[in-house]
Enzyme design. Structure first.
Site, PDB file in Angstrom:
ATOM      1  N   GLU A 238       0.894  -1.177   0.000  1.00  7.55           N
ATOM      2  CA  GLU A 238       0.000   0.000   0.000  1.00  7.55           C
ATOM      3  C   GLU A 238       0.919   1.210   0.000  1.00  7.55           C
ATOM      4  OE1 GLU A 238      -3.257  -0.250  -0.040  1.00  7.55           O
ATOM      5  OE2 GLU A 238      -3.793  -2.158   0.873  1.00  7.55           O
ATOM      6  N   CYS A 272      -2.144   9.264   2.191  1.00 11.99           N
ATOM      7  CA  CYS A 272      -1.808   8.729   0.876  1.00 11.99           C
ATOM      8  C   CYS A 272      -2.901   9.042  -0.136  1.00 11.99           C
ATOM      9  CB  CYS A 272      -1.585   7.235   0.970  1.00 11.99           C
ATOM     10  SG  CYS A 272      -2.936   6.383   1.771  1.00 11.99           S
TER      11      CYS A 272
END
Ligand code: NAD
Length: 524
Positions: A238, A272
């Site tokens: 991720e 993110c």
């Protein structure tokens, strides 16, 4: 950092007050080895628990999180500098939401599934077992230190694995995860915390976990994948993002500007999936920028010049790290040198972590601010003419984590969502896919691969085992030896009867019976 007996010791300080909070040693190789031995032992007990029993252990943690939420939030804020609202909404609230969903969903997702068996395998049964992998290593970043540690760890545990979690050395939350896990006599051993930096991470991987769930930067993700490849350890990565928001000219400007501001500045842009690029259709571009600029000027950020009192009082908290603040500064400098205009903000308070919300125009894809992950409260806005151009600009990125599309025309919004090269798209909102634990979360391109949450995320921690069951009788399977010309001809005819566009069931049945008959008689 100072060294004691070659084990790095780190000093953790509050990014706002700069007050030292504590010192913490990296784990030594012996501790790491022992944690794997302990994980192996406890994993044998975890796999014997039913999924419902595993859920019950996690619910004990849930109760603790709710009861002690304010103290836990204070701990997170001390190390990250985030606003209390951000800490509540994107750490604790989200963790409880994930638990709430999986307490009902996990037993169903992980139960053995009976699946279709083709007619040529008549008499047999097919099943899928969802079994644990063993020990899962969870490596986390500093921006959501509790959420990123607990959510993958809980999902790995629900799937029957033991977990070792290595928090970021920037925000280790020393002792907090252990304090929380202590509320379940089972989980306190099933999920172990090992502290340290990237060297510790490397040592953990050397000990061959059965899976790595990594959240962090692209650079570290590549190194971890390289190391993991030596032992073929599966990895989920991720990684970073450069989220685009595409705004069409039919939107309600006020609502959309409010959504864009939140998407760009939540967690001080250190997410993110925060908005890093905004593309506005030309007809409303000027009005949109004007409205955005007025709205941003009213935000209460942690920047001291803007009335900061405490994390309780601000919309936007502070930056967590000096190195990330420097990245923002370098991106801004590069953009301004290349012709960008700073409409609002743009300069942090000297030597401090307070970065004001910043609005930029006259930007283009020659600038780092539009191509590299900035990870700060910066909102560059660019104009586009047509849907085609908007999609092309959004897709012009090495990243592919998430994006948002804003339009009253939902057909167009869905059409555009299909064309975006990302793992998640929110329509008329941003980051909203992450608020639904039934939706998988993850990226494409350099944002990584693998999915967290949803059925896909839970199953990613499983050995998905195929089972086919035949009976113990006298019959020899027709494809077993000897492989005679007669059997070959029959199999070939059977294939034509069964798989031609118009199936010939009568012929299939006749050949099938004959083949079966041969199988009963023929033996080597
Ligand atoms: P980072 O890559 O520097 O560090 C992340 C973790 O990896 C830390 O615990 C670190 O100690 C460890 N690590 C670093 N190198 C390692 C190595 N070679 N072997 C083993 N472990 C190693 O990232 P960061 O600065 O902590 O986090 C910010 C990044 O994380 C941003 O790029 C952000 O976009 C990304 N992020 C992604 C997601 C997502 O879900 N996609 C979520 C949050 C943050």
């Amino acid at each position: 950092m100072t060294a004691t007996e070659n084990i790095p010791m780190r000093t953790i300080s509050n990014p706002i007050t700069e007050k030292k909070l504590y010192e913490i040693n990296d784990a030594d190789p012996e501790t790491i080895k022992n944690s794997f031995a302990k994980a192996k032992k406890i994993q044998a007990a975890i796999r014997n628990l039913s999924v419902k029993e595993r859920v019950n252990e996690i619910l004990k943690i849930n109760d603790y999180l709710i009861e002690h939420r304010e103290n836990i939030l204070t701990r997170i804020i001390e190390e990250t500098g985030k606003s209390r609202f951000d800490a509540l909404s994107s750490e604790l609230f989200e963790i409880c939401d994930v638990i709430d969903y999986f307490k009902g969903a996990a037993p169903k997702i992980l139960e053995t599934k009976n699946v279709h068996t083709p007619i040529v395998l008549m008499g047999k049964k097919s099943k899928i077992f969802f079994e644990p992998l063993g020990t899962v290593l969870v490596i986390t970043p500093w921006n959501y230190p509790l959420y990123q540690a607990l959510v993958p760890s809980f999902l790995a545990f629900l799937s029957g694995n033991a977990v070792i979690v290595k928090p970021s050395e920037v925000t280790p939350l020393k002792g907090l995860i252990e304090e929380i896990l202590e509320k379940s006599s089972f989980l306190k051993d099933a999920i172990q915390v090992v502290y340290g930096g990237k060297e510790t991470g490397k040592m953990l991987i050397e000990n061959r976990p059965d899976k790595i769930h990594f959240t962090g930067s692209v650079g570290s993700g590549k190194k971890i994948m390289e190391q993991a490849s030596q032992n073929l350890i599966p990895v989920d990565l991720e990684l970073g993002g450069k989220d685009a928001a595409l705004i069409f000219d039919d939107v309600n400007i006020e609502r959309t500007a409010n959504g864009i501001m939140w998407g760009a500045f939540t967690n001080c842009g250190q997410s993110c999936t925060s908005i890093e690029r905004v593309y506005v259709q030309e007809k409303i571009y000027d009005d949109f920028v004007k409205f955005l600029s007025e709205k941003i000027s009213k935000l209460n950020s942690s920047s001291e010049k803007r009335n900061y009192k405490s994390p309780e009082d601000c919309d936007i908290g502070s930056m967590t790290t000096e190195f990330q603040s420097k990245t923002i500064e370098s991106h801004l400098q590069d953009a301004v040198l290349k012709g960008a205009k700073v409409i609002f903000g743009g300069k942090r308070e000297d030597g401090k972590m307070h970065f004001p919300p910043t609005l930029l125009t006259h930007v283009n894809h020659e600038m780092k601010i539009m191509t590299d992950e900035t990870f700060g409260p910066v909102l560059p806005v660019m104009k586009f003419k047509t849907e085609e151009e908007g999609v092309a600009l959004a897709n012009d990125s090495i990243y592919g984590l998430s994006a948002s599309v804003w339009s009253k025309d939902l057909n167009r919004a869905e059409r555009v969502a299909h064309r975006l090269e990302v793992g998640n798209v929110s329509i008329n909102s941003h980051m909203l896919t992450e608020a639904n634990p039934a939706l998988p979360f993850g990226g494409v391109k350099q944002s990584g691969f693998g999915r967290l949450k949803s059925d896909h995320g839970l199953l990613s921690f499983c050995n998905i085992k195929s089972i086919i069951i035949d009976v113990q009788g006298k019959k020899i399977e027709p494809h077993w030896y000897p492989q005679t010309p007669t059997k070959y001809k029959m199999l070939s005819d059977l294939m034509v009867a069964l798989f031609s566009r118009s199936k010939n069931w009568v012929r299939f049945a006749l050949i099938g019976l004959k083949l079966d008959n041969i199988g009963t008689k023929e033996k080597i």
